[in-house]
Design a protein around this motif. Structure first.
Motif: not given
Length: 753
Positions: A273-300
C-alpha cells in the motif's frame, strides 16, 4: 396528541437550506423563471447588489488607510529585519497599485520602500568583530536546550492526539474486519461498508475509486464477477491506504511494522500500500528507526522553522571546522543536538511554529554572529572578496556532496569499487575541480543571499563573476535541497531567499501586503463583472465576493498594537458580503439549470463533527449547525410521550404502532431496568407466544404506554430537549448521534408531494 402534517411548519431559514440541498444536488429544481424573464431578474439583482457592492469595493482603501495609521503609530518598521519579506511586500503593493489606485496603499508602499532603502545602505567601513566565542557557544547550547523543550511539548501533544485517535482507529479496524468478511458472501454490502469507512478516513483516492466501481455496477458496465474481484482487491487496498493515511495523520509517523500492528494486517500488505502512496505523492520517508524507514504524510510545504533549523545545522557544522580545543567539543555537542532536533521536527511534520519563533530567531541571530565573527577574524578590512571566498568555502565544505567526494574519491584512485573498477587520477582531478568550483559558487550565492536578503539571478550575476546560466542551475539545485525558497518577484525576476522565521511585525507586513494584492485583483474583477453582467457571471460574482470574504477572515486575525485594525468595518463588510452572496445564489437558483442529477445512492451520512472541524479549519470558526440524528431504543421506552410534548419543533411523535417483534428482543438485563408492571408484561408475552411475531400491530387509536417513536430528521434541530426529558431507565430511550442521515432526509422530502 397526534401531529397532523399541516402542523409541521419548517422555519424559513431551514426550509431555504433544504431547497438549496435539493437544488444544488440536482435532486429537485427550484421554480425556474421563464427564459424571457432572466434579463429582468438580473437587472433586479444588480439593483439590489448596488449598495452592497459599493460598500464592499470601498472597503479595502478604507481599511488599509486605518492600517497605515496603526502601523506608523506602533512603529513596526523598526521590527522588520528581513529584506526578502520587505521586498516581497513592496512587490505586492506595486502590483496592487498597478491594478487599482489607492492612496492608502501608496502611503504604505512609500513607508516600506523608505525602510528598505535604509536597510540597504552599505557601510563604507568594515568593523572588526571581537566577540567571546566561548560565551556565544554557551548561548547556542542554552537556546538549543530551549528549543528541545518546545519540541518535547510538540511530541507530547502529538502523542496525546495519537492516543485520543486510537479508539477511533479500533472502530475503523473492527469495521474493516467485518466488511472484509462480507466480500466473499455479499460484495454489495461490503462495498457499502467500505464506503462508510472511506467517509471516516476521508481518503480521496479511495472514495473516488469506490464511487466509480459503484457507478459502474449500477450502470451495468461491470458484471458480478468483475465487481466481486474489484471489491476484494482494489477497493480493499484503497481502504487500507485510507486507514494508513488516517494513522499517519492522527497518530504520527510510523514504520511498516508499526502500521501493520495497528491495523492487524501483515507488513507485506502495508508495504504494498505504501509503495502506491509514495508514487501518488501522498507520503514520504522522513527518517530511520534502526534500519526501518519511517513514513509520514507528504507535506504540501515544509515548515519554515524546519528549514531554518536545517540551515543553522549547516552553519554550526561549518563553524566547528574553524574552532580549536574545548570550543570544538562544545560546538560539536550542540551540533549533534541540533541534528537530532531537526530530525524530530521532520518526523512531527506540522506543528505550531509560533512556539519556536522566539528561541529559533535568537539562535539564528547568534549563529549568524558567530559565523560573521569567525569570518571577520580571518580577513582584512579591504579584502571583501577574500572574506566572501572564505565564507563560501566554509559553506561548501559543510555540504554532503563535496564531503563524500573528498572521503571516497582517493580510495577509488588507489583501490577499486565493488565492481572492480578503478578511478583514473586525471578523471578524479577533473571531477574534484568541478565539484569544488560548483560548491564554492553555491556557497558564495548562499552567503550573499543570507546577508543581502532575497536576490534574483540578475542581482547575483552583478555581484559575482558567475555566468547567469550557472547561477540559475545552482539556485534550482539549492531550492530542491531546501537550502533556498522562492520569495516573490522583482521586476519580472524570481527572488530566492534562505528560509527565515519571520517576526510578528514581518508576518503582519507579509500578510497585509499579500491580502492587499488579492483584494485589488478581486476588486478589479468585481468591477468588470458588474460592468457587463449576465447569467454566466453569477458564479464568478460569488467567487469574487468569496475572495473578499476570505481576505476579511484573515484580516480580522491580525492585531497591531494589541488591537484588531478597524474591527467595526470588518464586521460590517462581512455582513454585506454574506448578503451579496445570498442574493447571487438565490438568483442563480431561479435561473433554469442544466446541472447533472445525482441519486439517493450517491448520498452518504453527514458526520457533523467532521464537518465542523473542516469548516473551522477553513473559516477559523465553527457554527452551531443544529443537525443530528435522534436514535430511539424500544426496550427503554415507557411510551409516556414526554419527548413529543417537549419538542419545540414538533419533530418527534409517538405513533400508535406496536413493534411487537421488539418485545422478544429485550434482554433480561434491560427488563430488570424497566418498571415492574412493564417488565412483567414483556415477560408474559414472551412466555405465552409460540411463534415470534414479525409484523407490527397498527392501533386504531392511541394507547397510553405503547407506541413507536418517530423523529422527523428534517424538523429536528438536535437541541437534545427530548433526550434530557426522557424518563426511561439508565440514560433514557433517546440518544443524539452527531450524524445527519442525509439519504433518509432527502428520500423523505423528495417523496412528499
Amino acid at each position: 396528541m397526534s401531529h397532523s402534517t399541516s402542523e409541521k411548519t419548517i422555519a424559513p431559514k431551514r426550509q431555504r437550506m433544504l431547497d438549496m440541498v435539493l437544488a444544488l444536488g440536482g435532486l429537485k429544481e427550484e421554480s425556474a423563471i421563464p427564459l424571457g424573464k432572466v434579463k429582468e431578474e438580473l437587472e433586479n439583482l444588480k439593483t439590489k447588489l448596488a449598495p452592497l457592492t459599493d460598500s464592499i469595493l470601498a472597503f479595502p482603501d478604507s481599511y488599509f488607510g486605518e492600517f497605515l495609521q496603526a502601523f506608523e503609530k506602533a512603529n513596526l518598521t523598526s521590527e522588520i529585519n528581513d529584506k526578502g519579506i520587505l521586498q516581497e511586500a513592496i512587490s505586492n503593493l506595486e502590483q496592487s497599485r498597478s491594478i487599482t489606485e489607492s492612496e492608502s496603499l501608496k502611503g504604505l508602499l512609500e513607508l516600506l520602500s523608505d525602510t528598505l532603502s535604509k536597510m540597504t545602505v552599505v557601510e563604507e567601513t568594515q568593523v572588526s568583530i571581537d566577540v567571546d566565542m566561548g560565551a556565544i557557544l554557551s548561548i547556542i547550547s542554552d537556546l538549543t536546550s530551549e528549543i528541545e523543550l518546545v519540541i518535547i511539548q510538540f511530541e507530547e501533544t502529538s502523542k496525546a492526539e495519537a492516543e485520543s485517535a486510537s479508539s477511533e482507529l479500533v472502530t475503523l479496524i473492527d469495521a474493516l474486519k467485518e466488511a472484509t468478511e462480507k466480500t466473499e458472501t455479499d460484495p454489495d454490502l461490503a462495498l457499502a461498508e467500505f464506503q462508510k469507512i472511506g467517509t471516516k478516513t476521508r481518503y480521496g483516492s479511495g472514495l473516488r475509486t469506490t464511487a466509480q466501481v459503484k457507478r459502474g455496477k449500477r450502470e451495468e458496465r461491470i458484471d458480478d464477477v468483475r465487481f466481486s474481484k474489484l471489491v476484494k482487491e482494489n477497493i480493499l487496498n484503497e481502504v487500507h491506504r485510507g486507514i494508513i493515511m488516517f494513522i499517519l495523520g492522527k497518530m504520527g509517523s510510523k514504520t511498516v511494522v508499526q502500521a501493520g500492528e495497528l491495523m492487524n494486517i501483515s507488513p507485506q500488505i502495508v508495504q504494498n500500500a505504501l509503495v502506491t502512496m509514495i508514487q501518488r505523492g501522498e507520503i514520504e520517508m522522513v527518517s530511520l528507526e534502526g534500519d526501518a524507514p519511517v513514513f509520514s504524510k507528504m507535506l504540501t510545504e515544509t515548515p519554515n522553522s524546519t528549514l531554518v533549523l536545517k540551515r543553522i545545522v549547516q552553519q554550526v557544522r561549518g563553524m566547528t571546522k574553524s574552532l580549536e580545543d574545548d570550543e570544538v567539543n562544545t560546538a560539536s555537542s550542540s551540533l549533534e543536538k541540533l541534528q537530532t532536533l531537526h530530525e524530530r521536527l521532520q518526523i512531527l511534520g506540522t506543528y505550531d511554529e509560533t512556539a519556536l519563533s522566539e528561541s529559533l530567531n535568537k539562535l539564528r541571530e547568534t549563529v549568524d554572529s558567530a559565523t560573521e565573527a569567525l569570518l571577520s577574524s580571518q580577513t582584512s578590512d579591504d579584502a571583501e572578496n577574500l572574506r566572501l571566498l572564505v565564507s563560501a568555502g566554509l559553506e561548501a565544505f559543510a555540504r554532503f556532496r563535496l564531503k563524500i567526494t573528498l572521503e571516497k574519491g582517493p580510495n577509488l584512485v588507489s583501490g577499486t569499487n565493488v565492481y572492480g573498477e578503478k578511478l583514473d587520477p586525471e578523471v578524479y582531478q577533473t571531477m574534484m575541480d568541478t565539484y569544488l568550483e560548483n560548491e564554492l559558487e553555491r556557497g558564495t550565492i548562499l552567503i550573499l543571499i543570507r546577508e543581502l536578503g532575497a536576490l534574483a539571478v540578475k542581482d547575483l550575476g552583478e555581484r559575482t563573476s558567475i555566468p547567469p546560466d550557472r547561477i540559475l542551475r545552482h539556485l534550482l539545485r539549492m531550492k530542491r535541497d531546501e537550502l533556498l525558497t522562492t520569495a516573490g518577484e522583482s521586476h519580472g525576476y524570481i527572488l530566492y531567499d534562505v528560509p527565515r522565521t519571520p517576526s510578528e511585525a514581518e508576518i503582519i507586513v507579509q500578510t497585509e501586503c499579500s491580502l492587499a494584492l488579492q483584494l485589488s485583483e478581486a476588486k478589479a474583477e468585481l468591477v468588470r463583472i458588474l460592468g457587463d453582467f449576465n447569467a454566466q457571471d453569477i458564479g464568478k460574482l460569488a467567487t469574487s465576493l468569496e475572495t473578499f470574504a476570505r481576505a476579511r477572515d484573515k484580516l480580522v486575525t491580525i492585531k497591531v498594537g494589541g488591537a484588531i485594525v478597524d474591527e467595526s468595518a470588518l464586521i460590517e463588510v462581512e455582513n454585506k458580503i454574506q448578503s451579496a452572496v445570498m442574493l447571487a445564489y438565490r438568483t442563480r437558483a431561479k435561473i433554469p439549470s442544466t446541472r447533472p442529477k445525482v441519486t439517493l445512492e450517491d448520498l452518504v451520512d453527514v458526520d457533523v463533527p467532521s464537518v465542523l472541524d473542516e469548516y473551522k479549519s477553513q473559516m477559523g470558526y465553527a457554527p452551531l449547525l443544529g443537525f443530528g440524528t435522534v436514535n430511539w431504543e424500544h426496550s427503554k421506552c415507557l411510551g409516556c410521550k414526554s419527548c413529543e410534548l417537549v419538542c419545540p419543533e414538533d419533530a418527534i411523535e409517538l405513533k400508535p404502532r406496536i413493534e411487537i417483534s421488539n418485545f422478544f428482543e429485550t434482554s433480561d438485563e434491560a427488563l430488570a431496568e424497566l418498571p415492574t408492571n412493564r417488565s412483567l408484561f414483556y415477560k408474559t408475552l414472551q412466555n405465552l407466544a409460540t411463534v415470534k411475531p414479525s409484523k407490527d400491530i397498527q392501533l386504531k387509536k392511541e394507547a397510553p404506554g405503547f407506541g413507536s417513536v418517530e423523529v422527523d430528521l428534517w424538523l429536528c434541530v438536535a437541541c437534545r430537549t427530548c433526550v434530557r426529558r426522557c424518563p426511561g431507565p439508565e440514560r433514557g430511550a433517546l440518544e443524539l448521534e452527531l450524524k445527519w442521515n442525509l439519504p433518509e432526509v432527502v428520500k423523505h422530502i423528495t417523496s412528499t408531494p
